[in-house]
Design a protein around this motif. Structure first.
Motif, PDB file in Angstrom:
ATOM      1  N   LEU A  26       0.849  -1.192   0.000  1.00 35.39           N
ATOM      2  CA  LEU A  26       0.000   0.000   0.000  1.00 35.39           C
ATOM      3  C   LEU A  26       0.886   1.245   0.000  1.00 35.39           C
ATOM      4  N   ASP A  27       0.437   2.295  -0.675  1.00 31.97           N
ATOM      5  CA  ASP A  27       1.048   3.615  -0.574  1.00 31.97           C
ATOM      6  C   ASP A  27       0.041   4.551   0.065  1.00 31.97           C
ATOM      7  N   ILE A  28       0.459   5.212   1.141  1.00 32.61           N
ATOM      8  CA  ILE A  28      -0.409   6.154   1.855  1.00 32.61           C
ATOM      9  C   ILE A  28       0.243   7.530   1.757  1.00 32.61           C
ATOM     10  N   GLU A  29      -0.468   8.476   1.137  1.00 33.66           N
ATOM     11  CA  GLU A  29       0.115   9.776   0.855  1.00 33.66           C
ATOM     12  C   GLU A  29       0.239  10.630   2.113  1.00 33.66           C
ATOM     13  N   THR A  30       1.229  11.496   2.121  1.00 29.46           N
ATOM     14  CA  THR A  30       1.431  12.426   3.226  1.00 29.46           C
ATOM     15  C   THR A  30       0.194  13.305   3.401  1.00 29.46           C
ATOM     16  N   GLY A  31      -0.299  13.399   4.623  1.00 28.57           N
ATOM     17  CA  GLY A  31      -1.411  14.289   4.934  1.00 28.57           C
ATOM     18  C   GLY A  31      -2.791  13.728   4.675  1.00 28.57           C
ATOM     19  N   GLU A  32      -2.914  12.488   4.215  1.00 21.28           N
ATOM     20  CA  GLU A  32      -4.242  11.938   3.981  1.00 21.28           C
ATOM     21  C   GLU A  32      -4.706  11.104   5.176  1.00 21.28           C
ATOM     22  N   ILE A  33      -6.003  10.871   5.224  1.00 22.72           N
ATOM     23  CA  ILE A  33      -6.577   9.970   6.229  1.00 22.72           C
ATOM     24  C   ILE A  33      -6.951   8.692   5.489  1.00 22.72           C
ATOM     25  N   ALA A 152      -3.960  13.363  22.690  1.00 24.27           N
ATOM     26  CA  ALA A 152      -2.962  14.358  23.111  1.00 24.27           C
ATOM     27  C   ALA A 152      -1.621  13.694  23.389  1.00 24.27           C
ATOM     28  N   ARG A 153      -1.658  12.564  24.067  1.00 20.25           N
ATOM     29  CA  ARG A 153      -0.417  11.840  24.382  1.00 20.25           C
ATOM     30  C   ARG A 153       0.267  11.360  23.101  1.00 20.25           C
ATOM     31  N   ALA A 154      -0.528  10.871  22.135  1.00 15.87           N
ATOM     32  CA  ALA A 154       0.044  10.388  20.878  1.00 15.87           C
ATOM     33  C   ALA A 154       0.680  11.510  20.067  1.00 15.87           C
ATOM     34  N   LEU A 155       0.184  12.743  20.255  1.00 16.32           N
ATOM     35  CA  LEU A 155       0.705  13.895  19.512  1.00 16.32           C
ATOM     36  C   LEU A 155       1.848  14.606  20.233  1.00 16.32           C
ATOM     37  N   ALA A 156       2.196  14.132  21.420  1.00 15.00           N
ATOM     38  CA  ALA A 156       3.134  14.858  22.283  1.00 15.00           C
ATOM     39  C   ALA A 156       4.447  15.187  21.588  1.00 15.00           C
ATOM     40  N   ASN A 157       4.980  14.259  20.835  1.00 13.74           N
ATOM     41  CA  ASN A 157       6.310  14.433  20.235  1.00 13.74           C
ATOM     42  C   ASN A 157       6.268  14.856  18.764  1.00 13.74           C
ATOM     43  N   ASN A 158       5.166  15.538  18.395  1.00 15.45           N
ATOM     44  CA  ASN A 158       5.019  16.064  17.030  1.00 15.45           C
ATOM     45  C   ASN A 158       5.224  14.986  15.964  1.00 15.45           C
ATOM     46  N   PRO A 159       4.458  13.908  16.019  1.00 11.87           N
ATOM     47  CA  PRO A 159       4.640  12.846  15.014  1.00 11.87           C
ATOM     48  C   PRO A 159       4.176  13.310  13.638  1.00 11.87           C
ATOM     49  N   SER A 160       4.677  12.658  12.613  1.00 10.19           N
ATOM     50  CA  SER A 160       4.200  12.923  11.249  1.00 10.19           C
ATOM     51  C   SER A 160       3.102  11.937  10.863  1.00 10.19           C
ATOM     52  N   VAL A 161       2.981  10.845  11.651  1.00  5.53           N
ATOM     53  CA  VAL A 161       1.989   9.800  11.383  1.00  5.53           C
ATOM     54  C   VAL A 161       1.241   9.487  12.675  1.00  5.53           C
ATOM     55  N   LEU A 190      -2.376  20.118  11.283  1.00  3.97           N
ATOM     56  CA  LEU A 190      -0.992  19.662  11.441  1.00  3.97           C
ATOM     57  C   LEU A 190      -0.461  18.942  10.207  1.00  3.97           C
ATOM     58  N   ASN A 191      -1.342  18.720   9.215  1.00  4.93           N
ATOM     59  CA  ASN A 191      -0.969  17.946   8.020  1.00  4.93           C
ATOM     60  C   ASN A 191      -0.384  16.590   8.395  1.00  4.93           C
ATOM     61  N   ILE A 192      -0.954  15.998   9.427  1.00  5.10           N
ATOM     62  CA  ILE A 192      -0.469  14.713   9.918  1.00  5.10           C
ATOM     63  C   ILE A 192      -1.182  13.589   9.161  1.00  5.10           C
ATOM     64  N   THR A 193      -0.438  12.576   8.772  1.00  2.65           N
ATOM     65  CA  THR A 193      -1.001  11.420   8.078  1.00  2.65           C
ATOM     66  C   THR A 193      -1.672  10.515   9.111  1.00  2.65           C
ATOM     67  N   ILE A 194      -2.922  10.152   8.872  1.00  2.75           N
ATOM     68  CA  ILE A 194      -3.660   9.305   9.814  1.00  2.75           C
ATOM     69  C   ILE A 194      -4.005   7.980   9.141  1.00  2.75           C
ATOM     70  N   VAL A 195      -3.634   6.896   9.797  1.00  2.00           N
ATOM     71  CA  VAL A 195      -4.020   5.552   9.343  1.00  2.00           C
ATOM     72  C   VAL A 195      -5.001   5.016  10.378  1.00  2.00           C
ATOM     73  N   LEU A 196      -6.203   4.714   9.928  1.00  2.73           N
ATOM     74  CA  LEU A 196      -7.304   4.418  10.842  1.00  2.73           C
ATOM     75  C   LEU A 196      -7.822   3.006  10.590  1.00  2.73           C
ATOM     76  N   ILE A 197      -7.701   2.164  11.609  1.00  2.11           N
ATOM     77  CA  ILE A 197      -8.196   0.785  11.546  1.00  2.11           C
ATOM     78  C   ILE A 197      -9.600   0.748  12.138  1.00  2.11           C
TER      79      ILE A 197
END
Length: 337
Positions: A26-33, A152-161, A190-197
């Motif tokens: 799979l290819d998941i683009e930057t900034g997409e959900i 909030a905890r998951a975002l603490a360290n400024n993740p890109s994903v 934040l233009n953060i890429t989100i992968v949602l199961i």
């Protein structure tokens, strides 16, 4: 960008070998959900846990922003993981720590200077709408508030994903919608890429750009959410979509129908136009609406209607041909009887 190349995860039990993930690319683009959908046991949770190497893949490659995670170990892997946040179905908050301390713990683990921790925690609490809850304990929060702390905890360290493993499955529908709105806001700001199961198609319909359907460890269908909802190919995909958009007609009603039964799908702007009324005026055909709705997916209209068309066979055929000319899809479910 996330690139998953021929990824497999095999589990060895006493009785047999089980393929949790079976040659997935799979290819998941930057900034997409990106949504990954499947029933329990489909392999979706194994896949997402491989993305941050909580599970070690048996074979294959995972690249995040051109960094091959499967080649990293030790300090380099820990540093790479800081850029991958994860939220879970069951929150996993530390009950003996306050909300502030739960979020600060992630920053302390990443060795952020203590004089910067308070500012960062308060920024995160503001982001998720919990500034006034900094000194309370998890037991004092609702399920939705606990998940906001997890975000909030998951975002603490400024993740890109940001990986979300069934993040709304333990929540009621209203709370689910509020969490999805928050995730969408975070994604845009934040233009953060989100992968949602998830196994809930309503979740995918609400916020995802693209999606993949998994079955028995394999990806069986993928594409834009709108395209998959409007034209599903695989039987399992159709089954999932029917849980959101169902057009079952009771047998007692079906037995009374003598005309041609059709399913008409309108995409985009066509869904808002008066194609059906134009057709009824143009041809000597009567239309009996049995079921239908207009859904909005990725801010685009998708209209699906079940109709009985009554009239002479040639008039009905001409009416169907006309509807097709208007860029609609027509599926004849049952011919004139």
């Amino acid at each position: 960008m996330i690139q998953i190349q021929h990824l497999s995860k095999v589990y060895q039990t006493k009785e047999k070998v089980v393929k949790g993930v079976d040659d997935v690319s799979l290819d998941i683009e930057t900034g997409e959900i990106f949504g990954i959908v499947g029933y329990s046991g489909a392999g979706k949770s194994s896949l997402i846990r491989c993305l941050n190497l909580l599970e070690t893949p048996t074979s294959g490659t995972i690249l995040i922003d051109d960094v091959n995670l499967t080649k990293l170990s030790g300090v380099k892997l820990r540093q790479a993981r800081l850029k991958i946040g994860m939220i879970f179905q069951h929150f996993y908050l530390i009950s003996q720590k306050t909300i502030f301390e739960n979020i600060a713990f992630a920053l302390q683990a990443a060795k952020m200077p203590s004089n910067k921790i308070e500012t960062r925690v308060m920024e995160l609490l503001e982001m998720v709408g919990l500034s006034e809850k900094r000194d309370v304990y998890p037991a004092q929060l609702s399920g939705g508030q606990k998940q906001r702390v997890g975000i909030a905890r998951a975002l603490a360290n400024n993740p890109s994903v940001l990986l979300c493993d069934e993040a709304t499955s333990a929540l009621d529908p209203n709370t689910t919608m509020s969490i999805l709105r928050l995730l969408k806001k975070i994604n845009k700001e934040l233009n953060i890429t989100i992968v949602l199961i998830t196994h809930e198609m309503n979740v995918v319909k609400e916020i995802c750009d693209r999606m993949a359907i998994m079955q028995d460890g394999k990806v069986i269908e993928e594409g834009q959410v709108y395209d998959i909802f409007s034209n599903p190919v695989q039987p399992l995909t159709k089954e999932f979509i029917s849980s959101v958009v169902s057009y079952e007609i009771p047998d007692t009603v079906m037995s009374t129908l003598a005309g041609t039964l059709v399913k008409i799908t309108f995409k985009g702007e066509v869904a808002m136009e008066g194609v059906i009324s134009d057709t009824m005026q143009k041809y000597r055909v009567k239309g009996n609406f049995l079921h239908g709705s207009i859904e909005y997916i990725q801010e685009r209209a998708l209209g699906i209607f079940l109709m009985e068309l009554q009239g002479e066979c040639d008039e009905v055929e001409q009416a169907i041909a006309y509807i097709l000319e208007q860029n609609a899809q027509v599926e004849v479910i049952r011919q004139h009887v």
